[in-house]
Motif scaffolding. Sequence first.
Motif, PDB file in Angstrom:
ATOM      1  N   GLN A  91       6.841 -15.067   1.935  1.00 21.47           N
ATOM      2  CA  GLN A  91       5.980 -13.933   2.249  1.00 21.47           C
ATOM      3  C   GLN A  91       5.502 -13.235   0.977  1.00 21.47           C
ATOM      4  N   ARG A 120       1.428  -4.615  13.977  1.00 20.27           N
ATOM      5  CA  ARG A 120       1.501  -6.048  14.275  1.00 20.27           C
ATOM      6  C   ARG A 120       0.327  -6.795  13.631  1.00 20.27           C
ATOM      7  N   GLY A 121       0.652  -7.774  12.797  1.00 18.19           N
ATOM      8  CA  GLY A 121      -0.368  -8.607  12.163  1.00 18.19           C
ATOM      9  C   GLY A 121      -1.083  -7.959  10.986  1.00 18.19           C
ATOM     10  N   LYS A 122      -0.595  -6.830  10.505  1.00 19.21           N
ATOM     11  CA  LYS A 122      -1.285  -6.098   9.443  1.00 19.21           C
ATOM     12  C   LYS A 122      -0.480  -5.993   8.154  1.00 19.21           C
ATOM     13  N   ASP A 143      -2.697  -6.690   5.123  1.00 18.83           N
ATOM     14  CA  ASP A 143      -3.721  -5.650   4.989  1.00 18.83           C
ATOM     15  C   ASP A 143      -3.136  -4.364   4.401  1.00 18.83           C
TER      16      ASP A 143
END
Length: 100
Positions: A19, A60-62, A65
């Motif tokens: 990651q 979630r999913g950020k 970003d």
Amino acid sequence: MEPNQQCEFAGALTPNNRQTQFIAKHVRIILTERGYSHSTVERGVREAIRTYHHEGNFPRGKVFDVCLAAALHLVKPIKIKTKPAAKSPKKSVPHFNKAA
């Protein structure tokens, strides 16, 4: 501690898993494409990885970003508010009377 062992905190801000490697690689690419210097890019990468390690609640999913936003916030130029320029006095134009 044996000479071959590392302290568990020694690599906290270095890319040491998939990651953090992903975040470091892509943040580095984006900042380089935007024209930042090498040292500024590395500061941004460190900030993105630090955000990844210390932020607990990612939407979630950020994850990427949020990390990229932290890096961009760190490296963006600081804009200093300036006072508006003083208005220059209007030059008076002499009026000529056209008397017949």
